[in-house]
Design an enzyme around this catalytic site. Structure first.
Site, PDB file in Angstrom:
ATOM      1  N   MET A  74       0.844  -1.200   0.000  1.00 28.13           N
ATOM      2  CA  MET A  74       0.000   0.000   0.000  1.00 28.13           C
ATOM      3  C   MET A  74       0.882   1.253   0.000  1.00 28.13           C
ATOM      4  SD  MET A  74      -2.991  -1.425   0.156  1.00 28.13           S
ATOM      5  CE  MET A  74      -4.074  -0.051   0.488  1.00 28.13           C
ATOM      6  N   GLY A  75       2.035   1.178   0.679  1.00 19.20           N
ATOM      7  CA  GLY A  75       2.915   2.345   0.747  1.00 19.20           C
ATOM      8  C   GLY A  75       2.493   3.366   1.787  1.00 19.20           C
ATOM      9  N   LEU A  76       1.826   2.906   2.836  1.00 15.52           N
ATOM     10  CA  LEU A  76       1.424   3.753   3.965  1.00 15.52           C
ATOM     11  C   LEU A  76       0.636   5.009   3.547  1.00 15.52           C
ATOM     12  CD1 LEU A  76       4.664   3.458   6.173  1.00 15.52           C
ATOM     13  CD2 LEU A  76       2.491   2.250   6.485  1.00 15.52           C
ATOM     14  N   ASN A 124       4.913   1.859  14.262  1.00 16.01           N
ATOM     15  CA  ASN A 124       5.165   1.012  13.101  1.00 16.01           C
ATOM     16  C   ASN A 124       6.649   1.141  12.750  1.00 16.01           C
ATOM     17  OD1 ASN A 124       5.476  -0.147  10.625  1.00 16.01           O
ATOM     18  ND2 ASN A 124       3.688   0.813   9.678  1.00 16.01           N
ATOM     19  N   CYS A 127       6.979  -1.842   8.654  1.00 17.22           N
ATOM     20  CA  CYS A 127       6.419  -1.987   7.306  1.00 17.22           C
ATOM     21  C   CYS A 127       7.573  -2.290   6.334  1.00 17.22           C
ATOM     22  CB  CYS A 127       5.712  -0.703   6.893  1.00 17.22           C
ATOM     23  SG  CYS A 127       5.087  -0.752   5.223  1.00 17.22           S
ATOM     24  N   ASN A 188       4.785  -7.656  11.691  1.00 15.84           N
ATOM     25  CA  ASN A 188       4.265  -7.026  10.481  1.00 15.84           C
ATOM     26  C   ASN A 188       4.451  -8.034   9.332  1.00 15.84           C
ATOM     27  OD1 ASN A 188       3.560  -5.053   8.435  1.00 15.84           O
ATOM     28  ND2 ASN A 188       4.079  -3.490   9.943  1.00 15.84           N
ATOM     29  N   GLY A 213      -1.489 -13.175   6.245  1.00 13.69           N
ATOM     30  CA  GLY A 213      -2.459 -14.264   6.174  1.00 13.69           C
ATOM     31  C   GLY A 213      -1.891 -15.589   6.651  1.00 13.69           C
ATOM     32  N   GLY A 240      -1.393 -14.075  10.409  1.00 13.82           N
ATOM     33  CA  GLY A 240      -2.034 -15.302   9.964  1.00 13.82           C
ATOM     34  C   GLY A 240      -3.091 -15.876  10.881  1.00 13.82           C
TER      35      GLY A 240
HETATM   36  C1  FMN Z   1      -3.721  -4.139   3.278  1.00 12.25           C
HETATM   37  C2  FMN Z   1      -2.840  -4.118   4.482  1.00 12.25           C
HETATM   38  C3  FMN Z   1      -2.461  -2.885   5.011  1.00 12.25           C
HETATM   39  C4  FMN Z   1      -1.641  -2.838   6.147  1.00 12.25           C
HETATM   40  N1  FMN Z   1      -1.304  -1.624   6.667  1.00 12.25           N
HETATM   41  C5  FMN Z   1      -0.543  -1.572   7.800  1.00 12.25           C
HETATM   42  C6  FMN Z   1      -0.242  -0.318   8.409  1.00 12.25           C
HETATM   43  O1  FMN Z   1      -0.691   0.753   7.981  1.00 12.25           O
HETATM   44  N2  FMN Z   1       0.555  -0.334   9.513  1.00 12.25           N
HETATM   45  C7  FMN Z   1       1.056  -1.493  10.071  1.00 12.25           C
HETATM   46  O2  FMN Z   1       1.755  -1.439  11.087  1.00 12.25           O
HETATM   47  N3  FMN Z   1       0.737  -2.697   9.525  1.00 12.25           N
HETATM   48  C8  FMN Z   1      -0.041  -2.762   8.417  1.00 12.25           C
HETATM   49  N4  FMN Z   1      -0.360  -3.972   7.877  1.00 12.25           N
HETATM   50  C9  FMN Z   1       0.145  -5.216   8.511  1.00 12.25           C
HETATM   51  C10 FMN Z   1      -0.913  -5.825   9.418  1.00 12.25           C
HETATM   52  O3  FMN Z   1      -1.274  -4.950  10.472  1.00 12.25           O
HETATM   53  C11 FMN Z   1      -0.407  -7.161  10.016  1.00 12.25           C
HETATM   54  O4  FMN Z   1       0.768  -6.921  10.753  1.00 12.25           O
HETATM   55  C12 FMN Z   1      -0.084  -8.187   8.945  1.00 12.25           C
HETATM   56  O5  FMN Z   1      -1.031  -8.134   7.891  1.00 12.25           O
HETATM   57  C13 FMN Z   1      -0.037  -9.622   9.519  1.00 12.25           C
HETATM   58  O6  FMN Z   1      -1.263  -9.977  10.122  1.00 12.25           O
HETATM   59  P1  FMN Z   1      -2.400 -10.813   9.322  1.00 12.25           P
HETATM   60  O7  FMN Z   1      -1.750 -12.023   8.755  1.00 12.25           O
HETATM   61  O8  FMN Z   1      -3.456 -11.105  10.357  1.00 12.25           O
HETATM   62  O9  FMN Z   1      -2.919  -9.895   8.242  1.00 12.25           O
HETATM   63  C14 FMN Z   1      -1.186  -4.050   6.749  1.00 12.25           C
HETATM   64  C15 FMN Z   1      -1.569  -5.279   6.196  1.00 12.25           C
HETATM   65  C16 FMN Z   1      -2.388  -5.334   5.091  1.00 12.25           C
HETATM   66  C17 FMN Z   1      -2.790  -6.670   4.526  1.00 12.25           C
END
Ligand code: FMN
Length: 295
Positions: A74-76, A124, A127, A188, A213, A240
């Site tokens: 996404m690029g924050l 954060n 990322c 992350n 995931g 995940g």
């Molecule tokens: C679309 C998307 C956007 C994310 N944006 C951020 C973010 O803005 N800041 C951050 O610390 N992590 C961000 N993450 C990471 C998630 O918070 C999380 O650490 C990561 O997806 C692993 O957890 P999950 O497997 O349950 O998704 C993002 C993840 C996804 C998929």
């Protein structure tokens, strides 16, 4: 399966309604969507990461579904200081503001905008696809400590979210703890990419991004396990998690609570779904299972 008592839980200075937290960046983009997730069973919510200047993010494609996970760059994207008005009506709720910056001073500046409305901060430092931010500085223990010190000085609970893209995550966890972190969040996304063989080029606009995931659950579990051995502050497992069984396993590795991101894409009702299986009146206390796999 083991079940838990459904009591409010205090993790790193923040009282949550249960052990399940919305992860940063996934629907935490408006006040309304955060409220919706809290009403839908999330015990707390982390916002989209907010930075020092408004940003549009990377060019698309930014998010692609894979078998067993998501790949995103996404690029924050974020509205920066303007986001404070979105949170004005959520001051009494367990909303944790995720912040990022490129220097300790920038972390300090962004944190100051939310000092009156956040239940706490999540830094954060992890990322994997934003140049100069996130994992770029979150893999340097001195930088992690300095950024954490600046934000912890506000006196609010300060969680630090770590990257798995390092040789030894425990060293980074120790640096955050030394800087005043009240909890560590692991992990992350994992640096990754896919290539379109038809187009002969990377599928993401940014070329590479972060994997999330079910595919990354074993990586996240190992990181939580390592941090539990090395650090004293509570750990929040993330990566995940999509079922009550995943939550229990993450707690046995050492997590006091968990965050859920990608699973929300598949099912907006995932918090209620998991809670209905995780909690029961005759469930055990979390203290009985957190870290039990280390004994
Ligand atoms: C679309 C998307 C956007 C994310 N944006 C951020 C973010 O803005 N800041 C951050 O610390 N992590 C961000 N993450 C990471 C998630 O918070 C999380 O650490 C990561 O997806 C692993 O957890 P999950 O497997 O349950 O998704 C993002 C993840 C996804 C998929």
């Amino acid at each position: 399966m083991i079940t838990l008592q459904n009591d409010p839980v205090n993790v790193g200075g923040i009282t949550l309604n249960n052990h399940l937290i919305l992860a940063a960046g996934v629907l935490g983009t408006t006040g309304a969507s955060i409220r919706r997730m809290l009403r839908g069973g999330a015990g707390g919510a982390v916002t989209k990461s907010i930075g020092p200047v408004p940003a549009a993010g990377h060019p698309g494609p930014c998010l692609i579904p894979l078998d067993g996970g998501l790949l995103n760059a996404m690029g924050l994207p974020n509205p920066s200081q303007e986001f404070a008005s979105e949170l004005a009506h959520l001051a009494e709720e367990p909303v944790i503001v995720s912040i990022f910056g490129g220097t300790p001073d920038e972390f300090q500046t962004v944190a100051s905008w939310f000092a009156d409305i956040a239940a706490g901060y999540e830094l954060n430092l992890s990322c994997p696809h934003a140049e100069g931010y996130g994992a770029a500085i979150g893999s340097d223990p001195r930088m992690v400590r300095a950024c954490t010190e600046e934000v912890a000085a506000f006196g609010l609970p300060t969680w630090v979210k770590l990257t798995p893209n390092v040789t030894d995550i425990a060293v980074i966890g120790e640096a955050a703890e030394a800087g005043g972190a009240t909890a560590l969040v692991a992990i992350n996304t994992v640096r990754a990419m896919r290539i379109s063989t038809k187009l002969r080029r990377p599928v993401l606009g940014n070329r590479f991004g972060g994997l999330s995931g079910p595919m990354i659950f074993p990586i996240a579990l190992r990181c939580v396990y390592d941090l539990y051995e090395a650090c004293s502050v509570p750990i929040i497992g993330c990566g995940g998690i999509s079922s009550a069984a995943d939550v229990i396993e993450m707690m046995m590795a050492g997590a006091s609570a968990v965050q859920i991101g990608s699973a929300v894409y598949d099912d907006i009702g995932v918090f209620d779904q998991i809670a209905s299986k995780l909690y029961s009146d005759h469930g055990c206390s979390a203290a009985e299972i957190v870290g039990c796999a280390h004994e």
